[in-house]
Design an enzyme around this catalytic site. Structure first.
Site, PDB file in Angstrom:
ATOM      1  N   SER A 156      22.333  25.678  67.933  1.00 44.86           N
ATOM      2  CA  SER A 156      23.205  25.961  69.065  1.00 44.86           C
ATOM      3  C   SER A 156      22.717  25.241  70.321  1.00 44.86           C
ATOM      4  O   SER A 156      22.609  24.011  70.320  1.00 44.86           O
ATOM      5  CB  SER A 156      23.314  27.472  69.264  1.00 44.86           C
ATOM      6  N   ASP A 252      33.410  28.697  63.776  1.00 48.52           N
ATOM      7  CA  ASP A 252      32.572  28.564  64.966  1.00 48.52           C
ATOM      8  C   ASP A 252      33.347  27.801  66.025  1.00 48.52           C
ATOM      9  O   ASP A 252      33.892  26.726  65.743  1.00 48.52           O
ATOM     10  CB  ASP A 252      31.293  27.796  64.595  1.00 48.52           C
ATOM     11  N   HIS A 282      29.086  31.041  63.616  1.00 51.53           N
ATOM     12  CA  HIS A 282      27.973  30.632  64.472  1.00 51.53           C
ATOM     13  C   HIS A 282      26.831  31.633  64.320  1.00 51.53           C
ATOM     14  O   HIS A 282      27.037  32.844  64.297  1.00 51.53           O
ATOM     15  CB  HIS A 282      28.424  30.595  65.935  1.00 51.53           C
TER      16      HIS A 282
END
Length: 310
Positions: A156, A252, A282
């Site tokens: 991320s 995501d 995610h």
């Protein structure tokens, strides 16, 4: 592919977050809610875990070194930058991920506790990650690793930092990297992509409100147009970067920008193993104890690191 059913109880437990106004919630409150990882499953054993303080120019940064069992005399090193929108996340929230990656890759993993926004806005978190790489490359004997075999990794916002560190390493004369592992990375501040439209409502853990807040905290007073090492997808030249593994998730909001970054790397002549994980959301990389199908992606990432660092 439909959502992996293993996520259903996880998302039910996280349902209160779907309605959270992330942009109006102070970072301290976000950290209080999010930075307390639950102990799920057995701790993945490694040979050695060492708490460190990295003496970087003008400041000290905490770090944690994981050395896997059966690594040989002097293992290679992967620096890991945790996710959390540059605002939340700690060494502890990603302890299990770093352990699993060390075991899967045979590489020692140095998890870097970089400073967080908004207290330390762009480019300070990136400076910490880059300078940690420079320090590690010069201190292989201190760490007990082979500092000629280096990689960066992150998930991320940590994937964003890993990508940006790889660019800086190319542009600033090293250290030489053998690989960059980018797990559902943030690469742009564009909230109008199809994956944001389909997945940004917050029902799949990460939502548009959270990402708007994270970007605002990270950039501070800096316009995104003036932050080329934040919105790395807007980099004009990606040629000559370290080979990459890019793993994105079907459900995501960051899926499209991660896929686009992988495509840009390929177009620039970079060797890339890119895959979109079907049925995944995610954060799945850190949920392997609850989502068995995530294990194959950790194994794939580890195998690519092992090959690159051999």
């Amino acid at each position: 592919m439909p959502l992996n059913p293993a996520f259903l109880p996880i998302l039910e437990a996280m349902a209160p977050l779907a309605g959270l106004d992330w942009e109006a919630t102070p970072p301290a409150s976000l950290r209080a809610m999010m930075d307390n990882p639950l102990a799920v499953g057995d701790v993945v054993p490694v040979e050695r875990v060492e708490e460190l303080t990295l003496p970087l120019p003008g400041r000290d940064v905490p770090a944690r070194l994981y050395v896997p069992q059966g690594h040989g005399a002097v293992p290679p090193l992967t620096l890991y930058f945790h996710g959390g929108g540059w605002v939340i996340g700690t060494l502890d929230t990603h302890d299990a991920t770093c352990r699993e990656l060390a075991v899967a890759s045979g590489s020692a993993v140095l998890s870097v506790g970089y400073r967080l926004a908004p207290e330390a806005a762009y480019p300070l978190p990136l400076d910490d990650c880059h300078d940690a790489l420079v320090w590690a490359a010069a201190n292989g004997e201190v760490l007990g690793v082979d500092a000629t075999r280096l990689a960066v990794a992150g998930d991320s916002a940590g994937g964003n930092l890993a990508a940006a560190v790889a660019i800086r390493a190319r542009d600033e004369g090293g250290p030489a990297l053998r690989h960059q592992l980018l797990i559902y990375p943030v690469t742009d501040a564009d909230f109008a992509t199809p994956s944001y439209a389909a997945n940004g409502g917050g029902g799949y853990f990460l939502g548009t409100s959270a990402m708007r807040a994270f970007w605002a905290h990270y950039l501070g007073e800096t316009p995104v147009e003036q932050a080329p090492l934040a919105a790395v997808l807007r980099q004009p030249d990606l040629a000559g970067l370290a080979p990459a593994t890019v793993i994105t998730a079907e459900f995501d909001p960051l899926r499209d920008e991660g896929n686009a970054y992988a495509d840009r790397l390929v177009a620039a002549g970079v060797s890339v193993d890119h895959a979109q994980a079907p049925g995944m959301i995610h954060g799945f990389f850190s949920m392997s104890a609850m989502v068995p199908d995530a294990q194959q992606w950790i194994a794939r990432a580890g195998a690519n690191l092992a090959s690159a660092l051999a």
